[in-house]
Design an enzyme around this catalytic site. Sequence first.
Site, PDB file in Angstrom:
ATOM      1  N   LYS A   1       0.855  -1.193   0.000  1.00 25.83           N
ATOM      2  CA  LYS A   1       0.000   0.000   0.000  1.00 25.83           C
ATOM      3  C   LYS A   1       0.885   1.235   0.000  1.00 25.83           C
ATOM      4  CE  LYS A   1      -2.156   1.642   3.746  1.00 25.83           C
ATOM      5  NZ  LYS A   1      -3.140   1.784   4.837  1.00 25.83           N
TER       6      LYS A   1
ATOM      7  N   ARG B   1      -9.835  -1.402   7.852  1.00 26.19           N
ATOM      8  CA  ARG B   1      -8.926  -2.324   8.558  1.00 26.19           C
ATOM      9  C   ARG B   1      -8.493  -1.737   9.905  1.00 26.19           C
ATOM     10  NH1 ARG B   1      -4.303   0.877   9.298  1.00 26.19           N
ATOM     11  NH2 ARG B   1      -2.762   0.656   7.641  1.00 26.19           N
TER      12      ARG B   1
ATOM     13  N   GLN C   1     -13.206   7.488  10.287  1.00 24.81           N
ATOM     14  CA  GLN C   1     -12.600   6.497  11.163  1.00 24.81           C
ATOM     15  C   GLN C   1     -13.458   6.285  12.403  1.00 24.81           C
ATOM     16  OE1 GLN C   1      -9.557   4.772  10.243  1.00 24.81           O
ATOM     17  NE2 GLN C   1     -10.721   3.520  11.653  1.00 24.81           N
TER      18      GLN C   1
ATOM     19  N   ASP D   1     -16.572  15.751  19.083  1.00 24.77           N
ATOM     20  CA  ASP D   1     -15.723  16.292  18.018  1.00 24.77           C
ATOM     21  C   ASP D   1     -15.571  17.788  18.267  1.00 24.77           C
ATOM     22  OD1 ASP D   1     -15.049  15.117  14.886  1.00 24.77           O
ATOM     23  OD2 ASP D   1     -14.854  17.262  15.241  1.00 24.77           O
TER      24      ASP D   1
ATOM     25  N   GLY E   1      -5.758   7.433  16.447  1.00 28.78           N
ATOM     26  CA  GLY E   1      -5.404   8.575  15.600  1.00 28.78           C
ATOM     27  C   GLY E   1      -3.914   8.732  15.341  1.00 28.78           C
ATOM     28  N   ALA E   2      -3.099   8.513  16.370  1.00 26.72           N
ATOM     29  CA  ALA E   2      -1.665   8.790  16.211  1.00 26.72           C
ATOM     30  C   ALA E   2      -1.023   7.759  15.291  1.00 26.72           C
ATOM     31  CB  ALA E   2      -0.978   8.795  17.573  1.00 26.72           C
ATOM     32  N   ASP E   3      -0.579   8.220  14.133  1.00 29.07           N
ATOM     33  CA  ASP E   3       0.104   7.324  13.192  1.00 29.07           C
ATOM     34  C   ASP E   3       1.292   8.023  12.557  1.00 29.07           C
ATOM     35  OD1 ASP E   3      -1.175   9.103  11.603  1.00 29.07           O
ATOM     36  OD2 ASP E   3      -2.251   7.633  10.402  1.00 29.07           O
TER      37      ASP E   3
ATOM     38  N   LYS F   1       1.734  13.181  15.935  1.00 31.35           N
ATOM     39  CA  LYS F   1       0.370  13.057  16.435  1.00 31.35           C
ATOM     40  C   LYS F   1       0.343  12.446  17.827  1.00 31.35           C
ATOM     41  CE  LYS F   1      -1.918  12.440  11.962  1.00 31.35           C
ATOM     42  NZ  LYS F   1      -2.798  11.458  11.323  1.00 31.35           N
TER      43      LYS F   1
ATOM     44  N   SER G   1      -2.881   1.726  18.476  1.00 30.82           N
ATOM     45  CA  SER G   1      -3.070   1.202  17.119  1.00 30.82           C
ATOM     46  C   SER G   1      -2.412   2.128  16.107  1.00 30.82           C
ATOM     47  CB  SER G   1      -4.577   1.127  16.847  1.00 30.82           C
ATOM     48  OG  SER G   1      -4.838   0.784  15.512  1.00 30.82           O
TER      49      SER G   1
END
Lengths: 332, 332
Positions: free
Chosen positions: B72, B116, B144, B165, B228-230, B234, B301
């Site tokens: 990907k 996923r 998400q 939000d 969220g943190a990727d 973040k 995650s």
Amino acid sequence: MKAQGTLLLKRREVATLLSIGECIAAVEEVFKLQAEGKISPPGILGIHAREGGFHIKAGLMGFGQRNYFAAKTNANFPQNMKRFGLPLIQGIIVLCDGENGYPLALMDSMEITIIRSGAATGVAAKYLARAEAKVATICGCGNQGRVSLQALAQVRSLSRVYAFDLDERQAERFADELSDELRIEVEAVNDLAKAVGESDICVTCTPSKQPFLKREYVRPGTFIAAVGADNEEKQELDPALMQGNKVVVDLIEQCAAIGDLHHALERGMMTRRDVHAELGEVIAHRKPGRASAEEIIIFDSTGTALQDVAAAVIVYERAVSTGSGVTMNFAE
Amino acid sequence: MKAQGTLLLKRREVATLLSIGECIAAVEEVFKLQAEGKISPPGILGIHAREGGFHIKAGLMGFGQRNYFAAKTNANFPQNMKRFGLPLIQGIIVLCDGENGYPLALMDSMEITIIRSGAATGVAAKYLARAEAKVATICGCGNQGRVSLQALAQVRSLSRVYAFDLDERQAERFADELSDELRIEVEAVNDLAKAVGESDICVTCTPSKQPFLKREYVRPGTFIAAVGADNEEKQELDPALMQGNKVVVDLIEQCAAIGDLHHALERGMMTRRDVHAELGEVIAHRKPGRASAEEIIIFDSTGTALQDVAAAVIVYERAVSTGSGVTMNFAE
């Protein structure tokens, strides 16, 4: 900016859009920019599979006014023809806009892999072969051999070429076709030692896992491009040929891992410090090129991500300007 | 085998072909297989660009009778909407036959990335949330958030959900839509502390660069999924919330580099040895999951290549069986 869709390009379209002359110029430029630190280091990723493997080469570069990113996913399955009637190497290049990531094009990778490798041979010969080099030997008369010879013909005035292949009929076909195309005398040979001994340039582009180009075949002043070895098992050059001669690499880390250099290092016949330069350093005048008419210079070529980006960009820009390929909007 | 062409799948087609329930089952399976050492380690490659970056996640896995490889390529450009009217994240997945490398499909990556990731949240909640968990808070009411809630609803009988939000209208829209879809009472809230304090499960899936989920909000027994943190900038969780609680990660190396774990490590509030387990180890019964009704468990995650492969394979196999998408032979 409006999403304009992703251009889809098949192998034949890519072949039509990418000329060896243009690719040599672009590859020369990216090697230079990389040596000057003007391009971010590209990345490489390998995943082993049961009968072969996948590797991804990815890089980002400015090209004229625009930034581009390309990722090439190539599969390499040596038994493919026998097992499935499929090519050994297959792959797809994803080309994106470097400013916003938009996927500009998806294209077959085969011609790009072959032509950008041939282009690197041409660039290396331009800087490292003797100016008056006239005779060349091509070991391995497949597609890579054909493009390697086309590239040499762009940078040197060849008068005679020897074509060597374990499959003699392949060598003969190659000689016939390339004689016609390039209007050079190309002769199929089966005595490699004799051919190399009469040559100024020798390109190896075979799938060999055993060194076949021996030190004693090579006369002073020869330029050798070792193109075939691109994984840790492949080997074409006698490590003794590398020892003591001037070795130039495309990328030292990559050659130390998967090039012919890898075997010379592993046998303790060279250290990394014995490597004279990366090709880009020679182009950028940071390291000298050929210093005498006598020295033997070896270029170890493993294929870099930036060559892929440069070639993919040419294909894309030419496809846009000529209206080639079909477009699909994947984000819909 | 005959080359049958490469299947091209757009975002909407992918969305139709990939259900969250099926994706949860597949993601659970690949986490387990990876923990059992039955899948080769996947690879990841990142290239920084001026206004964002590209990352490639690639992996190989068996799926039923067949082996597949997927790579990907995702582009992440945070200013894209403002600058170009383009999505922040865009990408393409190349899916190949793992036996011979043939490029089986090219598909838009957006839905796969979202679904996923939601599926991993579902799997983690299945193993780590209290069995009787009924109330959940979703922080971040984008795509998400929607898929995360759909995934939670697959593994726990939720009776009430709080939607939070910074954009309150977004939270209200989310509450309306998801109430209808899932037949659960979903309520938009602006007091995060109060909502989390009444929740058994909390999912964070925002683009935040500042920790907003504080230790004092969270009551004993809560399961938190930090989605969220990727990337390294973040952050969603107060590092003090991670310190002393049970932390489970998808991949420890990745979380230590780009997850919320990264910030806790950097501030010296945790060491790697304080991480309880990778999720796959819990699924494979190599490490215990929840040990008491009181403990707070955090799942960090970051998204793994094998989740992408698993989801892409579902999409491909379903597309073939339903005749979806168009086919193109790139090798022609």
